[in-house]
Scaffold this motif. Structure first.
Motif, mmCIF file in Angstrom:
data_model
loop_
_atom_site.group_PDB
_atom_site.id
_atom_site.type_symbol
_atom_site.label_atom_id
_atom_site.label_comp_id
_atom_site.label_asym_id
_atom_site.label_seq_id
_atom_site.Cartn_x
_atom_site.Cartn_y
_atom_site.Cartn_z
ATOM 1 N N PHE A 314 4.091 3.457 33.058
ATOM 2 C CA PHE A 314 5.282 4.268 32.825
ATOM 3 C C PHE A 314 5.516 4.507 31.334
ATOM 4 N N GLY A 315 4.463 4.328 30.551
ATOM 5 C CA GLY A 315 4.559 4.556 29.119
ATOM 6 C C GLY A 315 4.746 3.267 28.336
ATOM 7 N N ARG A 316 5.301 3.400 27.169
ATOM 8 C CA ARG A 316 5.432 2.275 26.248
ATOM 9 C C ARG A 316 6.651 1.404 26.588
ATOM 10 N N GLY A 317 6.551 0.141 26.184
ATOM 11 C CA GLY A 317 7.671 -0.775 26.345
ATOM 12 C C GLY A 317 7.662 -1.802 25.234
ATOM 13 N N VAL A 318 8.754 -2.536 25.106
ATOM 14 C CA VAL A 318 8.862 -3.561 24.076
ATOM 15 C C VAL A 318 9.600 -4.763 24.651
ATOM 16 N N LEU A 319 9.173 -5.960 24.245
ATOM 17 C CA LEU A 319 9.877 -7.189 24.604
ATOM 18 C C LEU A 319 11.034 -7.318 23.626
ATOM 19 N N SER A 320 12.227 -7.002 24.077
ATOM 20 C CA SER A 320 13.335 -6.647 23.201
ATOM 21 C C SER A 320 14.238 -7.801 22.769
ATOM 22 N N HIS A 321 14.229 -8.909 23.500
ATOM 23 C CA HIS A 321 15.120 -10.016 23.192
ATOM 24 C C HIS A 321 14.368 -11.340 23.347
ATOM 25 N N TYR A 322 14.830 -12.361 22.627
ATOM 26 C CA TYR A 322 14.224 -13.682 22.769
ATOM 27 C C TYR A 322 15.248 -14.768 22.447
ATOM 28 N N CYS A 323 14.955 -15.977 22.928
ATOM 29 C CA CYS A 323 15.808 -17.133 22.654
ATOM 30 C C CYS A 323 15.249 -17.871 21.437
ATOM 31 N N PRO A 324 16.023 -18.042 20.372
ATOM 32 C CA PRO A 324 15.504 -18.710 19.169
ATOM 33 C C PRO A 324 15.252 -20.200 19.362
ATOM 34 N N ASN A 325 15.757 -20.785 20.439
ATOM 35 C CA ASN A 325 15.504 -22.203 20.688
ATOM 36 C C ASN A 325 14.032 -22.473 20.969
ATOM 37 N N ASP A 326 13.386 -21.541 21.691
ATOM 38 C CA ASP A 326 12.001 -21.780 22.112
ATOM 39 C C ASP A 326 11.154 -20.518 22.186
ATOM 40 N N ASP A 327 11.687 -19.375 21.691
ATOM 41 C CA ASP A 327 10.993 -18.076 21.684
ATOM 42 C C ASP A 327 10.723 -17.525 23.082
ATOM 43 N N THR A 328 11.446 -18.004 24.089
ATOM 44 C CA THR A 328 11.314 -17.426 25.425
ATOM 45 C C THR A 328 11.767 -15.969 25.405
ATOM 46 N N ILE A 329 11.019 -15.097 26.086
ATOM 47 C CA ILE A 329 11.389 -13.686 26.176
ATOM 48 C C ILE A 329 12.656 -13.549 27.018
ATOM 49 N N GLU A 330 13.615 -12.779 26.490
ATOM 50 C CA GLU A 330 14.916 -12.647 27.147
ATOM 51 C C GLU A 330 15.276 -11.202 27.488
ATOM 52 N N GLY A 331 14.313 -10.282 27.372
ATOM 53 C CA GLY A 331 14.627 -8.906 27.745
ATOM 54 C C GLY A 331 13.471 -7.972 27.453
ATOM 55 N N LEU A 332 13.496 -6.811 28.082
ATOM 56 C CA LEU A 332 12.490 -5.786 27.812
ATOM 57 C C LEU A 332 13.143 -4.415 27.921
ATOM 58 N N ARG A 333 12.517 -3.463 27.282
ATOM 59 C CA ARG A 333 13.003 -2.083 27.293
ATOM 60 C C ARG A 333 11.811 -1.139 27.389
ATOM 61 N N LEU A 334 11.897 -0.187 28.283
ATOM 62 C CA LEU A 334 10.882 0.855 28.358
ATOM 63 C C LEU A 334 11.299 2.009 27.457
ATOM 64 N N LEU A 335 10.343 2.570 26.744
ATOM 65 C CA LEU A 335 10.639 3.574 25.730
ATOM 66 C C LEU A 335 10.449 5.002 26.213
ATOM 67 N N ASP A 336 9.760 5.182 27.325
ATOM 68 C CA ASP A 336 9.484 6.537 27.815
ATOM 69 C C ASP A 336 10.163 6.856 29.141
ATOM 70 N N VAL A 337 10.778 5.869 29.766
ATOM 71 C CA VAL A 337 11.593 6.069 30.963
ATOM 72 C C VAL A 337 12.886 5.283 30.784
ATOM 73 N N PRO A 338 13.980 5.676 31.434
ATOM 74 C CA PRO A 338 15.275 5.016 31.216
ATOM 75 C C PRO A 338 15.391 3.706 31.992
#
Length: 370
Positions: A314-338
């Motif tokens: 579905f195009g590009r995406g980014v891992l958008s959020h993280y927890c600074p305690n342990d760098d766990t991924i806390e969110g994602l966002r797709l850049l080419d679809v809503p």
């Protein structure tokens, strides 16, 4: 006094006294660092088949009321506390926490050194366990054998056990601005309530719904809720999410829904050592550097590095959020679809409310979609 014990699969035993119902109960033992909101924790479907340890030493001070439930019942399989209140003291209380645990058949243990137990779980990881009290108490090896016979959380398909049996609608407050189809993977009551306050009519649909069922709502957006279990079991929810992305319907997911969206775009999930559970967990937005204090309850996470960009069907995406305690991924966002999602709870009952504006972002996305 009736004695009770928490028996871990590694053989460690924490003894105390019976709290709530008597008997035996099996599940995965986890700890929550929240200092308040135990009623919301107990009624959160995301805790299905888990024995919850409260790190806050005093529990039950505000009793139990009939307004703060996040679902129709208590979902935890067991409860472990250190110092239960002798009597509740709050003007909204209608009965004690102990009475409610008894009423709903939830087996608990009190008087446990929860600090030592939490340190053990941090070092060894969440694991299978059992709470035993009264006649269910037997010799340690027999109790441990029962624990080891219980199912592991990896590979557990639990969302289908907590989803609504029938669709229902939560009407918008005031004028209806948007209509959302919410896939119930274990939704909490405050989620449609917060969307309704923003003029959204929320159609809560069972996990078994088809894409035709979802589109029949004529939604302006689709919401993927929180929920329990291993996201690797959710082939149907993943396929449904992919169908939504193909049609470019605005999509927002939280917690379990974040993991489902991640798997729908080709990302992997993994079991964390002891997870994130509490209402005091920091998250950083990689785009802005802004920190939010969040409510969380998850034992699985998306694999990747904070800020990492990726490609998908579905195009590009980014891992958008993280927890600074342990760098766990806390969110994602797709850049080419809503579509976007977060691993935490913007509805955040019983708080904090730093993430509530994510619902406003969803509203903006749906407005742009029109």
């Amino acid at each position: 006094m009736t004695t009770a014990a928490l028996v871990l699969e590694d053989g460690r035993i924490f003894r105390g006294e019976s709290y709530g119902a008597r008997g035996r109960s099996l599940g995965e033992v986890v700890f929550s660092t929240a200092m308040t909101g135990y009623q919301e924790t107990l009624t959160d479907p995301s805790y299905h088949r888990q024995i919850v340890v409260q790190t806050a030493p005093q529990i039950g001070n505000t009793g139990w009321n009939d307004e703060d439930d996040e679902s129709s019942r208590i979902w935890v399989s067991g409860y472990v506390v250190r110092d239960p209140a002798r009597r509740p003291s709050n003007w909204r209380s209608v009965r004690s926490l102990d009475d409610e645990l008894v009423r709903q058949g939830i087996v608990g243990v009190a008087g446990v050194d929860t600090r030592s137990l939490t340190r053990h779980l941090r070092e060894q990881g969440a694991m299978r366990a059992g709470v035993f009290s009264g006649d269910a108490l037997s010799d340690p090896e027999r109790m441990r054998a029962e624990v080891l016979d219980g199912p592991e959380m990896v590979g557990s398909d639990l969302a289908r056990e907590v989803t609504t049996a029938q669709p229902y609608v939560v009407p918008a407050v005031g004028e209806r601005r948007f209509r959302v189809a919410a896939l119930d993977l274990g939704i909490k009551s405050n989620t449609p309530r917060m969307m309704a306050a923003r003029g959204i009519e929320v159609h809560v649909l069972p996990l078994s719904s088809t894409v035709d069922d979802l589109l029949a709502v004529e939604p302006d957006g689709v919401f993927l809720s929180n929920g329990p279990g291993d996201p690797a079991t959710q082939d149907h929810a993943v396929a449904l999410t992919r169908a939504v992305l193909e049609r470019r319907v605005p999509l927002f997911g939280i917690c379990f829904g974040n993991q489902v969206l991640g798997r729908a775009v080709g990302l992997e999930t993994y079991k964390m050592r002891y997870g994130h559970r509490g209402i005091n967990i920091p998250v950083i937005d990689t785009a802005t550097g802004r920190v939010a204090i969040t409510s969380q309850n998850h034992g699985f996470a998306l694999r990747g590095e904070p800020g990492e960009e990726f490609g998908s069907d579905f195009g590009r995406g980014v891992l958008s959020h993280y927890c600074p305690n342990d760098d766990t991924i806390e969110g994602l966002r797709l850049l080419d679809v809503p579509a976007f999602s977060v691993q935490y709870h913007p509805e955040a009952a019983a708080g904090p409310h730093d993430a509530a504006p994510l619902f406003d972002e969803f509203v903006t996305m749906m407005g742009e979609g029109r």
